[in-house]
Design a protein around this motif. Sequence first.
Motif, PDB file in Angstrom:
ATOM      1  N   VAL A   3       0.842  -1.194   0.000  1.00 24.47           N
ATOM      2  CA  VAL A   3       0.000   0.000   0.000  1.00 24.47           C
ATOM      3  C   VAL A   3       0.876   1.241   0.000  1.00 24.47           C
ATOM      4  CG1 VAL A   3      -1.777   1.280   1.263  1.00 24.47           C
ATOM      5  CG2 VAL A   3      -1.803  -1.230   1.259  1.00 24.47           C
ATOM      6  N   VAL A   4       0.522   2.187  -0.877  1.00 22.07           N
ATOM      7  CA  VAL A   4       1.223   3.466  -0.938  1.00 22.07           C
ATOM      8  C   VAL A   4       0.207   4.565  -0.646  1.00 22.07           C
ATOM      9  CG1 VAL A   4       2.582   5.036  -2.363  1.00 22.07           C
ATOM     10  CG2 VAL A   4       2.838   2.557  -2.635  1.00 22.07           C
ATOM     11  N   VAL A   5       0.541   5.418   0.319  1.00 15.46           N
ATOM     12  CA  VAL A   5      -0.289   6.561   0.658  1.00 15.46           C
ATOM     13  C   VAL A   5       0.527   7.805   0.314  1.00 15.46           C
ATOM     14  CG1 VAL A   5      -1.492   7.785   2.507  1.00 15.46           C
ATOM     15  CG2 VAL A   5      -1.407   5.273   2.514  1.00 15.46           C
ATOM     16  N   TYR A  53      -4.500   6.856  -2.229  1.00 20.13           N
ATOM     17  CA  TYR A  53      -4.392   5.573  -1.538  1.00 20.13           C
ATOM     18  C   TYR A  53      -4.343   4.500  -2.603  1.00 20.13           C
ATOM     19  CZ  TYR A  53      -5.498   1.761   1.682  1.00 20.13           C
ATOM     20  OH  TYR A  53      -5.462   0.599   2.405  1.00 20.13           O
ATOM     21  N   GLU A  54      -3.182   3.836  -2.713  1.00 23.50           N
ATOM     22  CA  GLU A  54      -2.956   2.873  -3.786  1.00 23.50           C
ATOM     23  C   GLU A  54      -2.619   1.507  -3.199  1.00 23.50           C
ATOM     24  OE1 GLU A  54      -0.179   4.465  -6.770  1.00 23.50           O
ATOM     25  OE2 GLU A  54      -0.255   6.338  -5.640  1.00 23.50           O
ATOM     26  N   VAL A  55      -3.200   0.462  -3.792  1.00 27.33           N
ATOM     27  CA  VAL A  55      -2.935  -0.899  -3.329  1.00 27.33           C
ATOM     28  C   VAL A  55      -2.501  -1.753  -4.518  1.00 27.33           C
ATOM     29  CG1 VAL A  55      -3.880  -2.949  -2.187  1.00 27.33           C
ATOM     30  CG2 VAL A  55      -4.673  -0.666  -1.506  1.00 27.33           C
ATOM     31  N   TYR A  56      -1.416  -2.499  -4.309  1.00 32.54           N
ATOM     32  CA  TYR A  56      -0.845  -3.405  -5.311  1.00 32.54           C
ATOM     33  C   TYR A  56      -0.540  -4.732  -4.636  1.00 32.54           C
ATOM     34  CZ  TYR A  56      -0.138   1.065  -7.614  1.00 32.54           C
ATOM     35  OH  TYR A  56      -0.347   2.305  -8.173  1.00 32.54           O
ATOM     36  N   PRO A  57      -0.548  -5.829  -5.382  1.00 37.06           N
ATOM     37  CA  PRO A  57      -0.196  -7.114  -4.766  1.00 37.06           C
ATOM     38  C   PRO A  57       1.198  -7.099  -4.138  1.00 37.06           C
ATOM     39  CG  PRO A  57      -1.290  -7.517  -6.840  1.00 37.06           C
ATOM     40  CD  PRO A  57      -1.032  -6.023  -6.755  1.00 37.06           C
TER      41      PRO A  57
END
Length: 100
Positions: A3-5, A53-57
């Motif tokens: 997760v990148v905020v 708010y970004e979510v990646y595997p």
Amino acid sequence: MYVVVVRIHVVADRLSDFIAATLANAQATRTEPGNVRFDVLQHHDDPARFTLYEVYPDERDFKAHQQTAHYLTWKAAVAEMMASPRVGEKHHSLFPTSWS
């Protein structure tokens, strides 16, 4: 999940330009096979502050995102719109355990 905020403070008279560029980037990012989620949030009390708010595997998927044409276009377009440098915080999601 990775997760990148990203916390962003935008110059007040560039808000509409920033929002347009950021929404285009977010919509294109959602089509990436390695993106699980991309939220664009505008602060309730200070409309010049945003959170992405970004979510990646995993981190590899995020790094692949940073090489896409839409991300590079966004990064160049919004650089002059920043009231201060953007801050990216990296996290590992503990809950939920499944994002499907």
